[in-house]
Scaffold this motif. Structure first.
Motif, PDB file in Angstrom:
ATOM      1  N   ALA A  47      41.621  -0.608  -8.326  1.00 16.16           N
ATOM      2  CA  ALA A  47      41.809   0.662  -7.622  1.00 16.16           C
ATOM      3  C   ALA A  47      42.010   0.435  -6.125  1.00 16.16           C
ATOM      4  O   ALA A  47      42.833   1.098  -5.481  1.00 16.16           O
ATOM      5  N   ALA A  98      37.611  -3.361 -11.983  1.00 14.46           N
ATOM      6  CA  ALA A  98      38.247  -2.045 -11.907  1.00 14.46           C
ATOM      7  C   ALA A  98      38.289  -1.548 -10.464  1.00 14.46           C
ATOM      8  O   ALA A  98      39.291  -0.958 -10.025  1.00 14.46           O
ATOM      9  N   ARG A 120      38.062   3.594 -14.975  1.00 14.98           N
ATOM     10  CA  ARG A 120      39.413   3.950 -14.552  1.00 14.98           C
ATOM     11  C   ARG A 120      39.889   5.257 -15.191  1.00 14.98           C
ATOM     12  O   ARG A 120      41.094   5.529 -15.233  1.00 14.98           O
TER      13      ARG A 120
END
Length: 408
Positions: free
Chosen positions: A156, A152, A31
């Motif tokens: 996103a 992650a 990230r």
């Protein structure tokens, strides 16, 4: 509680700790673009933020070497792991640049202590078992990395802010890590008494070949982590979507290789497994450098995962065998070169790529990884014994490290 039960519980608890660390690290590094956007970190300033983490982790690893002379590694790990998770959460909770600077600094300091103490406990447990189990711990780390990267991606994809993305993982893993920490197993009394003596005269010189292997392995690993997507897209002409696949493939093959690697070490010996892994990794870099298209490049990154995955765990294990009376000190010093390789790898490949070509740049980590072939004797002979009481399972029959043996 019998020794066998205590060791099994300690092994399970430590494996879970490796898993948690894999999740946390993957959540951070995957990230980075979102972190940069949240805090308005410029492209010029970003490398300084990223470099601070391994620099502070290396300093913390040095401090841990001295700390474990006063408290057991299990105590260090018990408190370092929660600090890593809370630091990760703090990375997503701030609003100003100094907030993320402090959070990343805390992450680096705590992760250095965590990495060092985890591998100290892994080496001492392997010594107690009398056979290779280190690759299994690092397989748990790889599994955590895969799940962390997947979480992650989901964050996103659903456009969650960093704090919301990190909170579920921290909320679930933190209490479980604290609960599991009650079952950590430190070294035997004999090991603990001798652990504070240091490496002795000329000890670091003996450790230096393994330090070189560790640094070269992490140069290879950081090359995959930082350049695989760019290489596939910019050099081999893949789509943006396909460019995200090589690192996941690399992590999956790393998991598979580590999951079965201990069996190879028990049967053929550490040195043979490390030599084979080195040759496969070098072949992977060669395939990547020569690949005419994206699919061939993917094959190269697959070979890299299979080859590189065995080197780091066996390097820690070899340090423990080389200095059985000072394994904690040896592991802490060796752990520093993890961060040295991470710091060197990405800038080195980028500099060669800009000055020459990115295909040519892939030959640099290939050559450095091949250095391991010349240091393979440092990993010990096939018949090396740990020489501790837990090697014996039935009567006085000893288990050879590198030759299999009975399950505990």
């Amino acid at each position: 509680m019998t020794d066998d039960v205590r060791l099994r519980r300690g092994r399970g608890a430590l494996g879970f700790s490796f898993f948690v660390q894999g999740v946390a690290f993957a959540l951070l590094v995957t990230r980075i673009p979102a972190i940069q956007d949240r805090y308005g970190i410029s492209d010029g300033l970003l490398p300084a933020f990223l470099a601070a983490v391994p620099v502070l982790a290396g300093a913390s690893s040095v401090a841990t070497e001295h700390l474990v002379r006063r408290v057991p590694p299990s105590v260090v790990l018990r408190w370092a792991q929660p600090l890593v998770l809370l630091s990760l959460l703090a990375v997503g909770a701030g609003g100003q640049m100094w907030h993320v600077a402090v959070a990343l600094g805390a992450f680096g300091l705590s992760v250095g202590a965590l990495d060092a103490s985890m591998n100290m406990l892994g080496v001492s447990l392997q010594r107690a078992y009398g056979r290779s189990i280190m690759l299994g711990f690092h397989a748990a780390y790889s599994l955590g990395g895969i799940l962390g990267a997947s979480a992650a991606w989901a964050g996103a994809h659903w456009e969650l802010n960093l704090f919301v993305s990190y909170l579920p993982a921290v909320a679930v893993l933190l209490p479980l890590a604290l609960l599991g920490s009650r079952r950590y197993v430190d070294g035997t009394a004999g090991q603990a008494e001798s652990g504070g003596k240091g490496l002795g005269a000329g000890g670091f010189k003996l450790l230096l070949p393994l330090c070189l292997v560790m640094a070269c392995a992490y140069i290879g690993d950081s090359t995959v982590a930082n350049w695989s997507a760019k290489y596939l897209q910019d050099v081999l002409g893949s789509s943006e979507q396909m460019a995200t696949v090589p690192y996941n493939v690399y992590m999956v093959t790393t998991l598979v290789g580590r999951a079965v690697g201990d069996l190879g070490v028990r049967r053929f010996g550490a040195a043979a497994v490390v030599r084979a892994g080195t040759l496969v990794a070098a072949a992977g870099f060669a395939v990547v450098a020569a690949a005419p298209g994206a699919w061939e490049g993917m094959l190269g990154f697959t070979l890299l995962g299979i080859g590189l995955c065995v080197i780091v765990p066996q390097t820690f294990a070899a340090a423990g065998r080389l200095f059985p009376g000072a394994s904690d000190t040896a592991v802490a010093r060796l752990n520093i070169f993890n961060y040295v390789g991470f710091l060197i790898g990405s800038p080195l490949v980028g500099a060669v790529g800009d000055a020459w070509s990115y295909r040519g740049a892939m030959l640099v980590p290939m050559a450095l990884v091949l250095v391991t072939l010349f240091q393979a004797r440092s990993f010990g002979s096939e018949g090396a014994r740990y020489g501790v009481r837990h090697e014996r399972r039935a009567g006085d029959r000893a288990v050879d490290v590198g030759r299999g043996g009975n399950e505990v």
